[in-house]
Design a protein around this motif. Structure first.
Motif, PDB file in Angstrom:
ATOM      1  N   THR A 189     -62.836  -7.077  42.985  1.00  0.00           N
ATOM      2  CA  THR A 189     -62.670  -5.489  42.600  1.00  0.00           C
ATOM      3  C   THR A 189     -63.564  -4.650  43.264  1.00  0.00           C
ATOM      4  O   THR A 189     -64.632  -5.106  42.859  1.00  0.00           O
ATOM      5  CB  THR A 189     -61.977  -5.751  40.961  1.00  0.00           C
ATOM      6  OG1 THR A 189     -60.853  -6.491  41.046  1.00  0.00           O
ATOM      7  CG2 THR A 189     -62.075  -4.027  40.141  1.00  0.00           C
ATOM      8  N   ILE A 249     -58.961  -0.855  44.155  1.00  0.00           N
ATOM      9  CA  ILE A 249     -60.720  -0.779  44.578  1.00  0.00           C
ATOM     10  C   ILE A 249     -60.831   0.994  43.757  1.00  0.00           C
ATOM     11  O   ILE A 249     -59.945   2.054  43.545  1.00  0.00           O
ATOM     12  CB  ILE A 249     -60.214  -0.100  46.199  1.00  0.00           C
ATOM     13  CG1 ILE A 249     -60.244  -1.017  47.039  1.00  0.00           C
ATOM     14  CG2 ILE A 249     -61.515   1.031  46.048  1.00  0.00           C
ATOM     15  CD1 ILE A 249     -60.522  -1.089  48.495  1.00  0.00           C
ATOM     16  N   ALA A 285     -61.320  -5.373  49.122  1.00  0.00           N
ATOM     17  CA  ALA A 285     -60.288  -5.710  47.980  1.00  0.00           C
ATOM     18  C   ALA A 285     -58.881  -6.843  48.742  1.00  0.00           C
ATOM     19  O   ALA A 285     -58.562  -7.706  47.657  1.00  0.00           O
ATOM     20  CB  ALA A 285     -60.104  -4.497  47.982  1.00  0.00           C
TER      21      ALA A 285
END
Ligand SMILES: C[S@@+](CC[C@H](N)C(=O)[O-])C[C@H]1O[C@@H](n2cnc3c(N)ncnc32)[C@H](O)[C@@H]1O
Length: 239
Positions: free
Chosen positions: A66, A89, A61
């Motif tokens: 993502t 996350i 992240a």
């Protein structure tokens, strides 16, 4: 005891303590990703399998992915959520063997920190590598890190001191069998001034690094990098 029960009833409660300083360990993972060019290039989505308390998910992240963080242990996912504040996350409570539960378009799949050896057979690993290959787009990547447990330890070598402080002592004891190792996690914990022992065990697969590379190649992957860091095998493969 199954691996899932072992985590639920024993290991999850002290996994974060056992792993040591989160920031330092997380930075090591982030550094490996950066050094191997694991940076967002496509749809910027990664699936982190056996995410635990987040060493790889947080790293990915921070690098701009993502992340779908998949684990079958709610305790560890809650710890991950607490650390993931502000980071892209999403946690998914699922068994990583159940691919449809986390199947999404992603340019990267990771299964790291010795999660792979928690699976029940080499055939299961082989089947999953094939499914992950199908899930990835051309150029998509798979990052694995695991311990090669093919070489047997004998006698007192099988007692592995993991971590100790004034309140807790964690030792692993290993029992070798053809194809797998039984791992005993012994925790001594000081409660009201007395040392209380808790022991639980689970199996880990003995998979050679060569075999994992063969399975990757057979599925269609090209192995890009292989590093050994602190006795952990790191493999990056590309579709
Ligand atoms: C050794 S830990 C590694 C965690 C993390 N990747 C790290 O490096 O610290 C293995 C993790 O995989 C999870 N796990 C093991 N088998 C699993 C399965 N079949 N499905 C989902 N999670 C699994 C455990 O709950 C645990 O969080």
């Amino acid at each position: 005891m199954s691996t899932q029960s072992h985590y639920e009833n024993h290991l999850a409660a002290f996994y974060a303590w056992m792993s040591g300083n989160f920031e330092a360990k997380q930075q090591e993972q982030q550094d490996w990703f950066s050094s191997r060019g694991v940076l967002p290039q496509g749809n910027k989505t990664a699936i982190d399998l056996g995410a635990g308390h987040g060493l790889q998910s947080v790293s990915l992240a921070k690098l701009g992915f993502t992340v779908f963080a998949v684990d079958f242990n709610q305790h560890l996912l809650s710890e991950l959520n607490a650390r993931a504040k502000g980071l892209p996350i999403r946690t998914v409570l699922a068994d990583l063997k159940n691919v449809p539960q986390y199947a999404t378009e992603a340019e990267l799949i990771t299964c790291m920190g010795d999660t792979l050896t928690h699976l029940d057979s080499v055939e299961t690993v082989q089947g999953l590598i094939g499914k992950w290959y199908e899930l990835l787009p051309a150029g998509g990547r798979l990052a694995l890190s695991f311990r090669d447990l093919t070489e047997e330890l004998f006698g007192e070598q099988r007692f592995i001191p993991v971590r100790a402080d004034d309140q807790r002592i964690h030792t692993c004891f290993l029992e070798y069998y053809p194809g797998y190792v039984r791992v005993y996690d012994q925790l001594l914990e000081k409660v009201n001034g007395e040392w209380i022992q808790k022991v639980s065990s689970y199996q880990k697969l003995r998979m050679g690094t060569g075999l994992v590379k063969e399975m990757l190649t057979a599925a269609g992957f090209r192995v890009q990098h292989h590093d050994v860091i602190a006795r952990m095998q790191y493999i990056l493969a590309e579709k």
